[in-house]
Write a protein that holds these residues in place. Structure first.
Motif, PDB file in Angstrom:
ATOM      1  N   LEU A  10      13.765  37.030  30.345  1.00 35.23           N
ATOM      2  CA  LEU A  10      14.512  36.189  31.273  1.00 35.23           C
ATOM      3  C   LEU A  10      14.753  36.882  32.613  1.00 35.23           C
ATOM      4  N   GLY A  11      14.207  38.078  32.772  1.00 32.26           N
ATOM      5  CA  GLY A  11      14.375  38.806  34.029  1.00 32.26           C
ATOM      6  C   GLY A  11      15.812  39.189  34.319  1.00 32.26           C
ATOM      7  N   GLN A  12      16.584  39.507  33.271  1.00 32.13           N
ATOM      8  CA  GLN A  12      18.015  39.743  33.443  1.00 32.13           C
ATOM      9  C   GLN A  12      18.310  41.169  33.908  1.00 32.13           C
ATOM     10  N   ASN A  13      19.023  41.283  34.998  1.00 27.66           N
ATOM     11  CA  ASN A  13      19.627  42.530  35.483  1.00 27.66           C
ATOM     12  C   ASN A  13      21.050  42.168  35.885  1.00 27.66           C
ATOM     13  N   PHE A  14      22.018  42.604  35.099  1.00 28.49           N
ATOM     14  CA  PHE A  14      23.393  42.164  35.300  1.00 28.49           C
ATOM     15  C   PHE A  14      24.086  43.001  36.371  1.00 28.49           C
ATOM     16  N   LEU A  15      24.771  42.326  37.266  1.00 30.15           N
ATOM     17  CA  LEU A  15      25.538  42.998  38.316  1.00 30.15           C
ATOM     18  C   LEU A  15      26.809  43.577  37.699  1.00 30.15           C
ATOM     19  N   VAL A  16      27.002  44.903  37.832  1.00 28.38           N
ATOM     20  CA  VAL A  16      28.153  45.559  37.215  1.00 28.38           C
ATOM     21  C   VAL A  16      29.063  46.232  38.232  1.00 28.38           C
ATOM     22  N   ASP A  17      28.696  46.173  39.501  1.00 25.65           N
ATOM     23  CA  ASP A  17      29.502  46.780  40.559  1.00 25.65           C
ATOM     24  C   ASP A  17      30.457  45.723  41.118  1.00 25.65           C
ATOM     25  N   GLU A  18      31.758  45.921  40.881  1.00 19.59           N
ATOM     26  CA  GLU A  18      32.735  44.907  41.272  1.00 19.59           C
ATOM     27  C   GLU A  18      32.796  44.718  42.785  1.00 19.59           C
ATOM     28  N   SER A  19      32.608  45.781  43.543  1.00 14.78           N
ATOM     29  CA  SER A  19      32.660  45.646  44.997  1.00 14.78           C
ATOM     30  C   SER A  19      31.532  44.745  45.498  1.00 14.78           C
ATOM     31  N   MET A  20      30.361  44.835  44.880  1.00 16.67           N
ATOM     32  CA  MET A  20      29.248  43.972  45.252  1.00 16.67           C
ATOM     33  C   MET A  20      29.521  42.525  44.840  1.00 16.67           C
ATOM     34  N   SER A  21      30.129  42.359  43.673  1.00 24.11           N
ATOM     35  CA  SER A  21      30.491  41.012  43.223  1.00 24.11           C
ATOM     36  C   SER A  21      31.471  40.369  44.191  1.00 24.11           C
ATOM     37  N   ARG A  22      32.476  41.142  44.607  1.00 24.51           N
ATOM     38  CA  ARG A  22      33.463  40.603  45.555  1.00 24.51           C
ATOM     39  C   ARG A  22      32.817  40.295  46.899  1.00 24.51           C
ATOM     40  N   GLY A  23      31.835  41.090  47.285  1.00 24.60           N
ATOM     41  CA  GLY A  23      31.131  40.823  48.532  1.00 24.60           C
ATOM     42  C   GLY A  23      30.379  39.505  48.486  1.00 24.60           C
ATOM     43  N   MET A  24      29.725  39.217  47.371  1.00 24.22           N
ATOM     44  CA  MET A  24      28.998  37.961  47.240  1.00 24.22           C
ATOM     45  C   MET A  24      29.945  36.766  47.235  1.00 24.22           C
ATOM     46  N   VAL A  25      31.035  36.873  46.467  1.00 27.58           N
ATOM     47  CA  VAL A  25      32.000  35.777  46.403  1.00 27.58           C
ATOM     48  C   VAL A  25      32.634  35.548  47.776  1.00 27.58           C
ATOM     49  N   GLY A  26      32.933  36.625  48.478  1.00 25.48           N
ATOM     50  CA  GLY A  26      33.527  36.510  49.805  1.00 25.48           C
ATOM     51  C   GLY A  26      32.588  35.943  50.845  1.00 25.48           C
ATOM     52  N   ALA A  27      31.282  35.944  50.563  1.00 21.20           N
ATOM     53  CA  ALA A  27      30.304  35.421  51.517  1.00 21.20           C
ATOM     54  C   ALA A  27      30.269  33.897  51.543  1.00 21.20           C
ATOM     55  N   LEU A  28      30.843  33.253  50.540  1.00 20.84           N
ATOM     56  CA  LEU A  28      30.923  31.795  50.551  1.00 20.84           C
ATOM     57  C   LEU A  28      31.885  31.356  51.646  1.00 20.84           C
ATOM     58  N   GLU A  29      31.437  30.464  52.491  1.00 19.12           N
ATOM     59  CA  GLU A  29      32.251  30.037  53.626  1.00 19.12           C
ATOM     60  C   GLU A  29      32.850  28.654  53.393  1.00 19.12           C
ATOM     61  N   ALA A  30      34.155  28.546  53.573  1.00 22.62           N
ATOM     62  CA  ALA A  30      34.844  27.249  53.614  1.00 22.62           C
ATOM     63  C   ALA A  30      34.486  26.361  52.434  1.00 22.62           C
ATOM     64  N   VAL A  31      34.718  26.884  51.236  1.00 23.68           N
ATOM     65  CA  VAL A  31      34.519  26.057  50.043  1.00 23.68           C
ATOM     66  C   VAL A  31      35.749  25.166  49.902  1.00 23.68           C
ATOM     67  N   GLY A  32      35.661  23.961  50.469  1.00 26.54           N
ATOM     68  CA  GLY A  32      36.825  23.086  50.492  1.00 26.54           C
ATOM     69  C   GLY A  32      37.110  22.430  49.165  1.00 26.54           C
ATOM     70  N   VAL A  33      36.056  22.041  48.435  1.00 26.48           N
ATOM     71  CA  VAL A  33      36.233  21.329  47.167  1.00 26.48           C
ATOM     72  C   VAL A  33      35.575  22.142  46.067  1.00 26.48           C
ATOM     73  N   GLY A  34      36.383  22.675  45.153  1.00 28.46           N
ATOM     74  CA  GLY A  34      35.863  23.529  44.097  1.00 28.46           C
ATOM     75  C   GLY A  34      34.928  22.828  43.153  1.00 28.46           C
ATOM     76  N   ASP A  35      35.052  21.487  43.041  1.00 26.73           N
ATOM     77  CA  ASP A  35      34.165  20.736  42.147  1.00 26.73           C
ATOM     78  C   ASP A  35      32.707  20.892  42.557  1.00 26.73           C
ATOM     79  N   ARG A  36      32.455  21.125  43.839  1.00 25.77           N
ATOM     80  CA  ARG A  36      31.083  21.185  44.342  1.00 25.77           C
ATOM     81  C   ARG A  36      30.494  22.592  44.279  1.00 25.77           C
ATOM     82  N   LEU A  37      31.268  23.555  43.823  1.00 23.09           N
ATOM     83  CA  LEU A  37      30.789  24.930  43.695  1.00 23.09           C
ATOM     84  C   LEU A  37      30.085  25.096  42.354  1.00 23.09           C
ATOM     85  N   VAL A  38      28.849  25.546  42.406  1.00 22.69           N
ATOM     86  CA  VAL A  38      28.043  25.707  41.198  1.00 22.69           C
ATOM     87  C   VAL A  38      27.454  27.112  41.190  1.00 22.69           C
TER      88      VAL A  38
END
Length: 361
Positions: free
Chosen positions: A65-93
Motif C-alpha cells: 500500500l506504499g505506507q510510510n507513516f508520519l511520526v514527527d508531530e511538528s511536521m503533522s502540525r505544519g500540515m494541519v496549519g497549512a489549511l487556510e480558512a476551513v469555514g465548514v468542518g463537514d467539507r474537510l476530508v
C-alpha cells in the motif's frame, strides 16, 4: 623523601582493567543497551487508546500500500496549519489517515470532518482511538469527488499524506474534478514537487507541470525529511498547497474551461510530451489537417518543453476551436499505437457511463 613520593605516585596511578573485567563490563553494557532498545521498540509499536489506559500495538506498514507513516508531530502540525480558512468542518476530508497523525489534530478544530481509509487494519485502530470520527473505508482514487461534495454540502477541503506511488494518479483525479475542490494540502515525493513547479525548457517540465500550473496554483510550503516517517523512505517529501480552479492561470481574460476542454488539453499534452524531443509540427501533424485555426510556423518549430503553460491553452484553441465534444478519438487516431489513451491514470474522461471506466496508460 624521593622514594616516598615515588611510592605515593605509584599507588595513585590508574590501574588498567583486566581482560576479565572488560568482558564482564561489555556484557553488562550490552544487556543494558538491549533493554533500552527493546523498551524503545515496544513504545514505538504501542499506541495509547482514546481513554488513555491500556496501550496497544500499532499495525506495521504495508509495502503493497506504499505506507510510510508520519511520526514527527511538528511536521503533522505544519500540515494541519497549512489549511487556510476551513469555514465548514463537514467539507474537510482526510484521505489515508493511517495511524492518525493528522487526524487527532484535525479533530480538535473540525469534529465534523470525514476520514477515508483503505487499510482495514488502520480503520480498526482509528475507530478505537477516535470513536467520534466520521470514518469510512474507501479508495481515494475511486471516490467520486462530485458526489462527495454534494454529500458534504459544498466544495471540499482535502488533506492527505499521499502514498508516493499514488501521487500522480491522485493529482490527475483532482484536475478532472477540480470544480468540487476548494483547496488541497498534501505531501509528495520531493522530486515530484520539483516537476510540479518546474519552469519551461528543463527536463522536469512535463504534462503534470502544465496542468497543475494552469489549474492548481501550486505552492510549496516546506520539506519533510525521511526520518519523519516510519518506515524511513529513501527520499524526502515536500508539502504543497493547491487551490484548484477551472479558470487557467496566466491566460489574459481566460474563462473557465469545461471538463471536456481540459480533457482535450490533457490529450494534446500527452501526445506531444511522449515525443518531447520532436518539434510540434511532427508530433501534431495528423491534427493540423483539421485544425480550426492553423498554428503559426514559429510555434510549430518549438518542442513541447519550450511552450509555457498559457501557450498550450492557445494551441488547443487553435486546433480544436470552440468544439467541446470528446476529442479522444481524434487524438487516439493521431497516435501510432491503437491501444494509446488520450488521458492519464486517475483522470476520468468525459464519456457516457457505459460500464466500468477505461484504463489509462
Amino acid at each position: 623523601a624521593v622514594a616516598a613520593a615515588a611510592a605515593a605516585s605509584w599507588c595513585h596511578a590508574p590501574v588498567p582493567p583486566s581482560p576479565m573485567w572488560r568482558a564482564v563490563h561489555q556484557r553488562t553494557v550490552s544487556v543494558e543497551r538491549g533493554c533500552v532498545w527493546l523498551a524503545g521498540r515496544q513504545s514505538r509499536l504501542s499506541m495509547s487508546t482514546a481513554g488513555g489506559g491500556e496501550r496497544r500495538r500499532q499495525p506495521s506498514a504495508k509495502q503493497s500500500l506504499g505506507q510510510n507513516f508520519l511520526v514527527d508531530e511538528s511536521m503533522s502540525r505544519g500540515m494541519v496549519g497549512a489549511l487556510e480558512a476551513v469555514g465548514v468542518g463537514d467539507r474537510l476530508v482526510e484521505f489515508g489517515p493511517g495511524q492518525g497523525a493528522l487526524t487527532a489534530l484535525l479533530l480538535e478544530a473540525h469534529p465534523q470532518m470525514l476520514a477515508v481509509e483503505l487499510d482495514q487494519r488502520m480503520e480498526a485502530v482509528l475507530r478505537e482511538e477516535h470513536p467520534q470520527l466520521a470514518l469510512r473505508r474507501g479508495d481515494m482514487l475511486e471516490i467520486d469527488l462530485a458526489d462527495l461534495s454534494a454529500e458534504r454540502g459544498g466544495s471540499l477541503q482535502l488533506i492527505t499524506n499521499t502514498p508516493f506511488y499514488l501521487t500522480s494518479p491522485f493529482l490527475f483525479k483532482l484536475l478532472g474534478q477540480l470544480e468540487h475542490v476548494e483547496q488541497v494540502v498534501l505531501s509528495m515525493q520531493a522530486e515530484v514537487a520539483d516537476k510540479v513547479l518546474a519552469p519551461p525548457c528543463c527536463k522536469d517540465y512535463g504534462i503534470l507541470t502544465v496542468m497543475l500550473q494552469l489549474f492548481g496554483r501550486p505552492e510549496r510550503l516546506f520539506e519533510i525529511p525521511p526520518t519523519a516517517f516510519r518506515p524511513v523512505p529513501k527520499c524526502s517529501a515536500s508539502v504543497l498547497r493547491l487551490r484548484p480552479s477551472a479558470v487557467p492561470m496566466g491566460v489574459d481574460g481566460g474563462a473557465a474551461l469545461t471538463v471536456a476542454q481540459r480533457s482535450q488539453l490533457l490529450g494534446l499534452l500527452k501526445l506531444a510530451f511522449e515525443q518531447r524531443r520532436k518539434m510540434l509540427r511532427h508530433t501534431l501533424k495528423p491534427l493540423l489537417l483539421d485544425a480550426a485555426t492553423p498554428p503559426p510556423d514559429e510555434l510549430l518549430r518549438m518542442r513541447p518543453e519550450q511552450l509555457p503553460p498559457a501557450e498550450w491553452i492557445e494551441l488547443a484553441a487553435m486546433l480544436f476551436g470552440a468544439d467541446t465534444t470528446d476529442s479522444a478519438p481524434a487524438l487516439q487516431a493521431a497516435h501510432a499505437s491503437g491501444s494509446w489513451k488520450a488521458y492519464k491514470k486517475g483522470w476520468r474522461p468525459p464519456q457516457p457511463a457505459l460500464g466500468g471506466a477505461a484504463s489509462a496508460s
